[in-house]
Enzyme design. Structure first.
Site, PDB file in Angstrom:
ATOM      1  N   GLY A  55       0.797  -1.231   0.000  1.00 13.78           N
ATOM      2  CA  GLY A  55       0.000   0.000   0.000  1.00 13.78           C
ATOM      3  C   GLY A  55       0.825   1.274   0.000  1.00 13.78           C
ATOM      4  N   TYR A 238     -16.351   5.569   8.594  1.00 17.17           N
ATOM      5  CA  TYR A 238     -14.934   5.937   8.611  1.00 17.17           C
ATOM      6  C   TYR A 238     -14.664   7.106   9.571  1.00 17.17           C
ATOM      7  CZ  TYR A 238     -10.128   5.898   7.575  1.00 17.17           C
ATOM      8  OH  TYR A 238      -8.778   5.775   7.757  1.00 17.17           O
TER       9      TYR A 238
HETATM   10  P1  NAD Z   1      -1.714  -1.777   4.028  1.00 18.05           P
HETATM   11  O1  NAD Z   1      -2.581  -2.800   4.671  1.00 18.05           O
HETATM   12  O2  NAD Z   1      -1.474  -1.889   2.564  1.00 18.05           O
HETATM   13  O3  NAD Z   1      -0.248  -1.753   4.720  1.00 18.05           O
HETATM   14  C1  NAD Z   1      -0.068  -1.909   6.083  1.00 18.05           C
HETATM   15  C2  NAD Z   1       1.418  -2.019   6.387  1.00 18.05           C
HETATM   16  O4  NAD Z   1       1.571  -2.113   7.823  1.00 18.05           O
HETATM   17  C3  NAD Z   1       2.100  -3.277   5.810  1.00 18.05           C
HETATM   18  O5  NAD Z   1       3.412  -2.949   5.414  1.00 18.05           O
HETATM   19  C4  NAD Z   1       2.174  -4.204   7.026  1.00 18.05           C
HETATM   20  O6  NAD Z   1       3.231  -5.174   6.976  1.00 18.05           O
HETATM   21  C5  NAD Z   1       2.444  -3.193   8.119  1.00 18.05           C
HETATM   22  N1  NAD Z   1       2.130  -3.689   9.447  1.00 18.05           N
HETATM   23  C6  NAD Z   1       0.960  -4.154   9.939  1.00 18.05           C
HETATM   24  N2  NAD Z   1       1.120  -4.517  11.229  1.00 18.05           N
HETATM   25  C7  NAD Z   1       2.404  -4.266  11.556  1.00 18.05           C
HETATM   26  C8  NAD Z   1       3.176  -4.430  12.723  1.00 18.05           C
HETATM   27  N3  NAD Z   1       2.628  -4.906  13.865  1.00 18.05           N
HETATM   28  N4  NAD Z   1       4.489  -4.121  12.678  1.00 18.05           N
HETATM   29  C9  NAD Z   1       5.067  -3.655  11.536  1.00 18.05           C
HETATM   30  N5  NAD Z   1       4.380  -3.439  10.408  1.00 18.05           N
HETATM   31  C10 NAD Z   1       3.063  -3.746  10.416  1.00 18.05           C
HETATM   32  O7  NAD Z   1      -2.306  -0.362   4.444  1.00 18.05           O
HETATM   33  P2  NAD Z   1      -2.576   1.020   3.671  1.00 18.05           P
HETATM   34  O8  NAD Z   1      -3.973   1.026   3.210  1.00 18.05           O
HETATM   35  O9  NAD Z   1      -1.482   1.344   2.750  1.00 18.05           O
HETATM   36  O10 NAD Z   1      -2.541   2.023   4.907  1.00 18.05           O
HETATM   37  C11 NAD Z   1      -1.353   2.668   5.329  1.00 18.05           C
HETATM   38  C12 NAD Z   1      -1.700   4.005   5.934  1.00 18.05           C
HETATM   39  O11 NAD Z   1      -2.313   4.822   4.933  1.00 18.05           O
HETATM   40  C13 NAD Z   1      -2.700   3.911   7.092  1.00 18.05           C
HETATM   41  O12 NAD Z   1      -2.392   4.901   8.029  1.00 18.05           O
HETATM   42  C14 NAD Z   1      -4.013   4.249   6.418  1.00 18.05           C
HETATM   43  O13 NAD Z   1      -4.980   4.755   7.295  1.00 18.05           O
HETATM   44  C15 NAD Z   1      -3.539   5.309   5.432  1.00 18.05           C
HETATM   45  N6  NAD Z   1      -4.472   5.571   4.329  1.00 18.05           N
HETATM   46  C16 NAD Z   1      -4.962   4.543   3.569  1.00 18.05           C
HETATM   47  C17 NAD Z   1      -5.881   4.829   2.577  1.00 18.05           C
HETATM   48  C18 NAD Z   1      -6.463   3.735   1.716  1.00 18.05           C
HETATM   49  O14 NAD Z   1      -7.456   3.978   1.029  1.00 18.05           O
HETATM   50  N7  NAD Z   1      -5.869   2.559   1.672  1.00 18.05           N
HETATM   51  C19 NAD Z   1      -6.281   6.151   2.328  1.00 18.05           C
HETATM   52  C20 NAD Z   1      -5.727   7.180   3.092  1.00 18.05           C
HETATM   53  C21 NAD Z   1      -4.830   6.884   4.111  1.00 18.05           C
END
Ligand code: NAD
Length: 398
Positions: A55, A238
């Site tokens: 992500g 959300y």
């Molecule tokens: P994702 O699920 O793709 O990635 C999560 C990451 O966290 C992975 O690298 C995973 O290995 C890591 N992780 C999880 N538990 C862990 C732990 N205990 N120790 C170390 N690493 C750990 O998530 P994403 O959607 O890319 O979200 C990332 C950020 O972006 C979050 O803060 C999310 O709120 C924000 N965000 C996401 C979106 C969306 O639509 N996906 C939109 C805006 C903001």
């Protein structure tokens, strides 16, 4: 050596395997995209990305390493391969990042472990001290449904629920492609505080203060944490739901850290509000896959659709690279969700949301695109990958 033909094993918003070649190919495409913009950034410095394997965190690691040419450490929590089981997608992604970086003479370290734990934090600090030197950029992109509290040892789970009253939302039955109504009961007080404990600002603060106390933040260091706001139609699940309260806590913590860093090292900490994209974390939120299917159709029609790599390149280019001063909203947040949130885009999404049914879903939304994007997260449906061919599922990290 374990050769296998790997086919997707998907149930709802869970995919329990991943294709190593597909993941590597998807990372290589993101690296190529980042390298196109290499000349726009000064090279050098050290980056630490927490949640770096999928992500937005993966995109941030790739942009830091391949566009900004920073020495970089990626921290993530992924399943390595075993004899009969593929690794998780994030493990293959991280292996691809470190391999491609090494081929280019770029220094990276990959730490696969629980970033919430005191042990992993100490290990990472030690590696920074020994192998890298002070950090210029910290990106916090961890998303997890569970946290083992580092001091109390208790396992805390986050929930995705509305707050105050029940909420009925349209959603997609991901296995059947049907538009359904889902009713969610409001969270209990404990579920709210647990979600804030998992996804709020406490862990970010521990990382920043540990780095700062160890003098491992460079003068002028910049910290980025990611958040989401989205339109009113998703707010009950959300922004005003349990996850939104956790995000508000993360935003508040980031403002406190910003003041602390400004005083101590002339540093800054910002929240970047990113656009909704298909990731493992977002696909699990009720209603969000339907919202994404609608939004992505409208954004693609207007040539405004961005993948995480595009968003993060824009974030770095326009806001946080050395010498750039971020443009922020009235609450001090960077807004790279500006395209998704354009009033004319949101008007069309809201109209689609009102009228969408199982019968007209393919006309109003790009559910097929959502499914393709989802499978691609796990290395499936990537162009030019021969899925009939057995592939090596073993992989290791340096
Ligand atoms: P994702 O699920 O793709 O990635 C999560 C990451 O966290 C992975 O690298 C995973 O290995 C890591 N992780 C999880 N538990 C862990 C732990 N205990 N120790 C170390 N690493 C750990 O998530 P994403 O959607 O890319 O979200 C990332 C950020 O972006 C979050 O803060 C999310 O709120 C924000 N965000 C996401 C979106 C969306 O639509 N996906 C939109 C805006 C903001």
């Amino acid at each position: 050596m374990t050769l296998e033909v790997v086919s997707p094993r998907i149930r709802g918003f869970i995919c329990i395997n991943a294709h190593p070649v597909g993941c590597a190919s998807s990372v290589a495409a993101q690296v190529a995209r980042a390298e196109e913009l290499r000349a726009s950034f000064p090279a050098g410095g050290n980056a630490l990305v927490i949640g770096a394997s999928t992500g937005y965190g993966l995109a941030s690691w790739i942009v830091a390493a391949f566009a900004r040419r920073m020495a970089s450490i990626g921290v993530f929590f992924e399943r390595p391969p075993s004899e009969k089981k593929t690794a998780s997608a994030g493990f293959y992604n991280a292996a691809a990042v470190t391999r491609l970086a090494a081929e280019r003479g770029l220094r990276t370290a990959a730490v696969n472990g629980d970033a919430f734990s005191n042990a992993v934090r100490s290990d990472v600090l030690e590696r920074i001290r020994r192998e890298f030197g002070p950090i210029d950029l910290l990106v916090y992109s961890l998303a997890s449904p569970v946290r083992v509290h580092p001091d109390e040892g208790r396992t805390i789970r986050s929930t995705l629920k509305p707050v105050g009253q029940p909420y009925t939302t349209k959603s997609i039955d991901l296995d059947r492609g049907r538009v359904i109504d889902v009713t969610l009961e409001p969270a209990s007080t404990e579920e709210i505080s647990d979600t804030v404990a998992v996804m709020g600002g406490d862990d970010l603060a521990r990382w920043v203060r540990a780095l700062s106390d160890a003098r491992l933040l460079a003068p002028g260091a910049r910290v980025l944490a990611y958040s989401y706001i989205g339109p009113k139609l998703t707010w009950p699940i959300y922004r005003t739901g349990t996850i939104g309260l956790a995000k508000s806590d993360l935003e508040k913590t980031t403002r406190t850290l910003d003041a602390e860093l400004a005083r101590s090292i002339n540093g800054r900490a910002w929240v970047s509000v990113n656009a909704a994209v298909v990731t493992q974390a977002s696909s699990a939120i009720p209603g969000v896959p339907l919202y994404l299917a609608l939004a992505n159709r409208v954004l693609a029609q207007e040539h405004l659709l961005e993948r995480p790599i595009d968003q993060i390149l824009r974030l770095f280019a326009e806001h946080v690279a050395p010498g750039r001063t971020p443009r922020v909203d009235e609450e001090g947040r960077i807004r790279i969700d500006d395209r998704e949130m354009k009033p004319e885009i949101q008007k069309r999404i809201a109209e689609g949301w009102q009228s969408i049914t199982t019968e007209n879903i393919s006309e109003l939304a790009d559910f097929e695109g959502f499914q393709r994007d989802f499978r691609q997260l796990f290395g499936f449906e990537i162009a030019d990958v021969d899925y009939a061919k057995p592939v090596e599922i073993e992989a290791s990290l340096p």
